[in-house]
Design a protein around this motif. Structure first.
Motif, PDB file in Angstrom:
ATOM      1  N   LEU A 289     -35.883 -62.257  64.874  1.00  0.00           N
ATOM      2  CA  LEU A 289     -37.016 -61.546  64.281  1.00  0.00           C
ATOM      3  C   LEU A 289     -36.750 -60.040  64.252  1.00  0.00           C
ATOM      4  CD1 LEU A 289     -39.986 -61.433  63.257  1.00  0.00           C
ATOM      5  CD2 LEU A 289     -40.676 -61.276  65.671  1.00  0.00           C
ATOM      6  N   PHE A 290     -36.345 -59.485  65.390  1.00  0.00           N
ATOM      7  CA  PHE A 290     -36.088 -58.057  65.450  1.00  0.00           C
ATOM      8  C   PHE A 290     -34.854 -57.682  64.630  1.00  0.00           C
ATOM      9  CE2 PHE A 290     -39.090 -58.125  68.899  1.00  0.00           C
ATOM     10  CZ  PHE A 290     -39.603 -56.836  68.933  1.00  0.00           C
ATOM     11  N   PHE A 291     -33.831 -58.528  64.664  1.00  0.00           N
ATOM     12  CA  PHE A 291     -32.623 -58.266  63.887  1.00  0.00           C
ATOM     13  C   PHE A 291     -32.946 -58.199  62.397  1.00  0.00           C
ATOM     14  CE2 PHE A 291     -28.792 -59.756  61.635  1.00  0.00           C
ATOM     15  CZ  PHE A 291     -27.846 -58.872  62.131  1.00  0.00           C
ATOM     16  N   SER A 292     -33.745 -59.125  61.931  1.00  0.00           N
ATOM     17  CA  SER A 292     -34.112 -59.157  60.507  1.00  0.00           C
ATOM     18  C   SER A 292     -34.901 -57.908  60.117  1.00  0.00           C
ATOM     19  CB  SER A 292     -34.938 -60.406  60.206  1.00  0.00           C
ATOM     20  OG  SER A 292     -34.227 -61.579  60.532  1.00  0.00           O
ATOM     21  N   GLY A 293     -35.886 -57.556  60.946  1.00  0.00           N
ATOM     22  CA  GLY A 293     -36.661 -56.355  60.656  1.00  0.00           C
ATOM     23  C   GLY A 293     -35.814 -55.104  60.666  1.00  0.00           C
ATOM     24  N   GLY A 294     -34.879 -55.021  61.628  1.00  0.00           N
ATOM     25  CA  GLY A 294     -34.005 -53.853  61.696  1.00  0.00           C
ATOM     26  C   GLY A 294     -33.143 -53.702  60.460  1.00  0.00           C
ATOM     27  N   LEU A 295     -32.572 -54.808  59.983  1.00  0.00           N
ATOM     28  CA  LEU A 295     -31.722 -54.752  58.791  1.00  0.00           C
ATOM     29  C   LEU A 295     -32.511 -54.358  57.551  1.00  0.00           C
ATOM     30  CD1 LEU A 295     -29.251 -57.768  59.007  1.00  0.00           C
ATOM     31  CD2 LEU A 295     -28.796 -55.353  59.413  1.00  0.00           C
ATOM     32  N   ILE A 296     -33.695 -54.928  57.408  1.00  0.00           N
ATOM     33  CA  ILE A 296     -34.517 -54.618  56.235  1.00  0.00           C
ATOM     34  C   ILE A 296     -34.835 -53.129  56.172  1.00  0.00           C
ATOM     35  CG2 ILE A 296     -36.813 -54.923  55.219  1.00  0.00           C
ATOM     36  CD1 ILE A 296     -36.662 -57.852  56.246  1.00  0.00           C
ATOM     37  N   PHE A 297     -35.295 -52.586  57.295  1.00  0.00           N
ATOM     38  CA  PHE A 297     -35.676 -51.179  57.272  1.00  0.00           C
ATOM     39  C   PHE A 297     -34.466 -50.255  57.293  1.00  0.00           C
ATOM     40  CE2 PHE A 297     -39.782 -52.991  58.406  1.00  0.00           C
ATOM     41  CZ  PHE A 297     -40.595 -52.289  57.524  1.00  0.00           C
ATOM     42  N   TRP A 298     -33.318 -50.733  57.774  1.00  0.00           N
ATOM     43  CA  TRP A 298     -32.092 -49.942  57.656  1.00  0.00           C
ATOM     44  C   TRP A 298     -31.756 -49.731  56.184  1.00  0.00           C
ATOM     45  CZ3 TRP A 298     -26.810 -52.388  57.046  1.00  0.00           C
ATOM     46  CH2 TRP A 298     -25.832 -51.411  56.839  1.00  0.00           C
ATOM     47  N   ILE A 299     -31.821 -50.800  55.406  1.00  0.00           N
ATOM     48  CA  ILE A 299     -31.497 -50.696  53.975  1.00  0.00           C
ATOM     49  C   ILE A 299     -32.493 -49.771  53.267  1.00  0.00           C
ATOM     50  CG2 ILE A 299     -31.350 -51.983  51.820  1.00  0.00           C
ATOM     51  CD1 ILE A 299     -30.393 -54.387  53.531  1.00  0.00           C
ATOM     52  N   ILE A 300     -33.782 -49.933  53.580  1.00  0.00           N
ATOM     53  CA  ILE A 300     -34.798 -49.084  52.953  1.00  0.00           C
ATOM     54  C   ILE A 300     -34.576 -47.619  53.313  1.00  0.00           C
ATOM     55  CG2 ILE A 300     -37.265 -48.517  52.932  1.00  0.00           C
ATOM     56  CD1 ILE A 300     -37.801 -51.524  53.388  1.00  0.00           C
ATOM     57  N   LEU A 301     -34.393 -47.347  54.601  1.00  0.00           N
ATOM     58  CA  LEU A 301     -34.222 -45.959  55.061  1.00  0.00           C
ATOM     59  C   LEU A 301     -32.900 -45.375  54.589  1.00  0.00           C
ATOM     60  CD1 LEU A 301     -35.661 -46.366  58.653  1.00  0.00           C
ATOM     61  CD2 LEU A 301     -36.660 -45.004  56.811  1.00  0.00           C
ATOM     62  N   LEU A 302     -31.864 -46.208  54.494  1.00  0.00           N
ATOM     63  CA  LEU A 302     -30.577 -45.710  54.007  1.00  0.00           C
ATOM     64  C   LEU A 302     -30.723 -45.163  52.594  1.00  0.00           C
ATOM     65  CD1 LEU A 302     -27.533 -45.358  54.355  1.00  0.00           C
ATOM     66  CD2 LEU A 302     -27.247 -47.712  53.536  1.00  0.00           C
ATOM     67  N   THR A 303     -31.459 -45.875  51.759  1.00  0.00           N
ATOM     68  CA  THR A 303     -31.692 -45.418  50.384  1.00  0.00           C
ATOM     69  C   THR A 303     -32.439 -44.086  50.373  1.00  0.00           C
ATOM     70  OG1 THR A 303     -31.821 -47.719  49.646  1.00  0.00           O
ATOM     71  CG2 THR A 303     -32.674 -46.038  48.158  1.00  0.00           C
ATOM     72  N   LEU A 304     -33.477 -43.975  51.193  1.00  0.00           N
ATOM     73  CA  LEU A 304     -34.286 -42.764  51.237  1.00  0.00           C
ATOM     74  C   LEU A 304     -33.492 -41.587  51.801  1.00  0.00           C
ATOM     75  CD1 LEU A 304     -37.638 -44.277  52.560  1.00  0.00           C
ATOM     76  CD2 LEU A 304     -37.125 -43.558  50.214  1.00  0.00           C
ATOM     77  N   VAL A 305     -32.742 -41.833  52.877  1.00  0.00           N
ATOM     78  CA  VAL A 305     -31.988 -40.753  53.520  1.00  0.00           C
ATOM     79  C   VAL A 305     -30.869 -40.264  52.602  1.00  0.00           C
ATOM     80  CG1 VAL A 305     -30.420 -40.201  55.423  1.00  0.00           C
ATOM     81  CG2 VAL A 305     -32.560 -41.404  55.887  1.00  0.00           C
ATOM     82  N   MET A 306     -30.162 -41.173  51.946  1.00  0.00           N
ATOM     83  CA  MET A 306     -29.086 -40.743  51.044  1.00  0.00           C
ATOM     84  C   MET A 306     -29.649 -39.958  49.865  1.00  0.00           C
ATOM     85  SD  MET A 306     -26.313 -41.518  52.495  1.00  0.00           S
ATOM     86  CE  MET A 306     -25.194 -41.116  51.154  1.00  0.00           C
ATOM     87  N   ASN A 307     -30.823 -40.362  49.382  1.00  0.00           N
ATOM     88  CA  ASN A 307     -31.476 -39.594  48.322  1.00  0.00           C
ATOM     89  C   ASN A 307     -31.781 -38.183  48.801  1.00  0.00           C
ATOM     90  OD1 ASN A 307     -34.329 -38.613  47.236  1.00  0.00           O
ATOM     91  ND2 ASN A 307     -33.371 -39.810  45.608  1.00  0.00           N
ATOM     92  N   ARG A 308     -32.285 -38.066  50.021  1.00  0.00           N
ATOM     93  CA  ARG A 308     -32.616 -36.749  50.573  1.00  0.00           C
ATOM     94  C   ARG A 308     -31.347 -35.891  50.743  1.00  0.00           C
ATOM     95  NH1 ARG A 308     -32.362 -32.530  52.756  1.00  0.00           N
ATOM     96  NH2 ARG A 308     -33.539 -31.666  54.482  1.00  0.00           N
TER      97      ARG A 308
END
Length: 324
Positions: free
Chosen positions: A174-193
């Motif tokens: 459960l935690f692994f899945s949530g971590g991966l999902i938000f890693w991908i989301i945040l990676l997109t946002l951080v790289m944009n920034r």
């Protein structure tokens, strides 16, 4: 004209930074990296045990300091929580506990389990609270985002490191899945920034290294859950290497920057990538990855000793625990 009558010690306590917990992450990561090297090269765990004791003492002192701040200056803790960058460091508290549990899971499982349960519960609460604050009523500007925002996601993928060994497999997934999902989301946002907006403030530049941590930790967690590398494991490990090389191209920006606690952001990602390399070497019988892990550990030793020295000098000079 009003004159502040607060004692210097009280003023320093009020400014005790939440970013101090990055030291706990770094030292616990260092402990696990040394342990991984000892296992890989068939050495006793004497050195890693010594590092663990020192790390626990540091984490205890940091925790005592922030608890004292919470009791005496709750408004300042609230200000940390409402700060767009500092809020991301609160899960460093639960991450430090989870890493401690991971360090103890093989030698003292009876102690590791309650620590893991406490760390996991706290990680769940903090991660959800931080994410809720991000998507709630606050108005965050793009310039407020830094790679430190990855910390809550990293915490989620750390849960399986000890969780799988303790038998909490479904909760770990459960935690692994949530971590991966938000890693991908945040990676997109951080790289944009990073690519399309103004450069980060100087003291936040070291947090670029945090880009390495999510895939590196996720690889080790994946190995614990699946028991084999597989194609997805290959992707995670190599993503860690790619981000490490990307960050290396920015290393020149660090040369003239003054020291700040944000420099501790260098430590845990290097430790995570070293551990992942040793893990792959063991699973695949790769001598190349064994020595990659060793080189990364040697770099980590230099970084850790440098950070401890610079932090001690900054504390002695009164440059930490001051208003920003």
């Amino acid at each position: 004209m009003s004159v502040s009558t607060a004692a210097p010690s009280q003023t320093r306590l009020a400014n005790f930074p939440i970013t101090f917990f990055a030291i706990g992450m770094g030292m616990m990561g260092f402990t696990l990296a040394v342990r991984a090297a000892e296992t890989t090269f068939a050495r006793s765990h004497t050195l890693s045990q010594a590092v663990l004791v020192f790390s626990v003492l540091l984490l205890t002192a940091i925790s005592a300091g922030y608890i004292a701040k919470a009791l005496r200056h709750p408004a300042e803790v609230a200000a940390d929580w409402h700060h767009p960058v500092k809020i991301a460091f609160f899960p460093a508290i639960s991450i430090s506990l989870l890493l401690l549990a991971t360090a103890l899971v093989e030698t003292a499982p009876a102690l590791a389990e309650p620590l893991w349960l406490l760390g996991t519960g706290l990680q769940g609460v903090l991660a959800l609270s931080v994410l809720s604050a991000w998507i709630g009523h606050r108005s965050f500007q793009t310039g407020m985002m830094t790679p430190a925002w990855f910390i809550p996601a990293v915490g989620n993928v750390i849960v399986p490191l000890a969780g799988a060994k303790l038998g909490y497999v479904e909760l770990s997934w459960l935690f692994f899945s949530g971590g991966l999902i938000f890693w991908i989301i945040l990676l997109t946002l951080v790289m944009n920034r990073l690519m399309f907006h103004d450069p980060m403030p100087g003291k936040m530049v070291p947090t670029l290294m945090i880009l390495v941590a999510p895939p590196a930790v996720a690889f080790t967690a994946w190995m614990g859950l699946e028991g084999e590398v597989g194609p997805f494991g290959q992707v995670l490990l190599n993503a860690g290497y790619i981000f490490a090389l990307l960050v290396a191209t920015q290393a020149s920006k660090l040369r003239n920057l003054p020291f700040a606690l944000s420099w501790w952001a260098l430590s845990f990602p290097i430790a995570a990538l070293s551990i992942a390399s040793f893990g792959y070497a063991h699973a695949a019988g790769s001598d190349a990855h064994r020595w990659i892990g060793a080189v990364l550990l040697a770099l980590l030793v230099v970084v850790i000793f440098g950070l401890i020295w610079r932090t001690a000098m900054a504390v002695r000079a009164g440059a930490i625990c001051v208003p920003e």
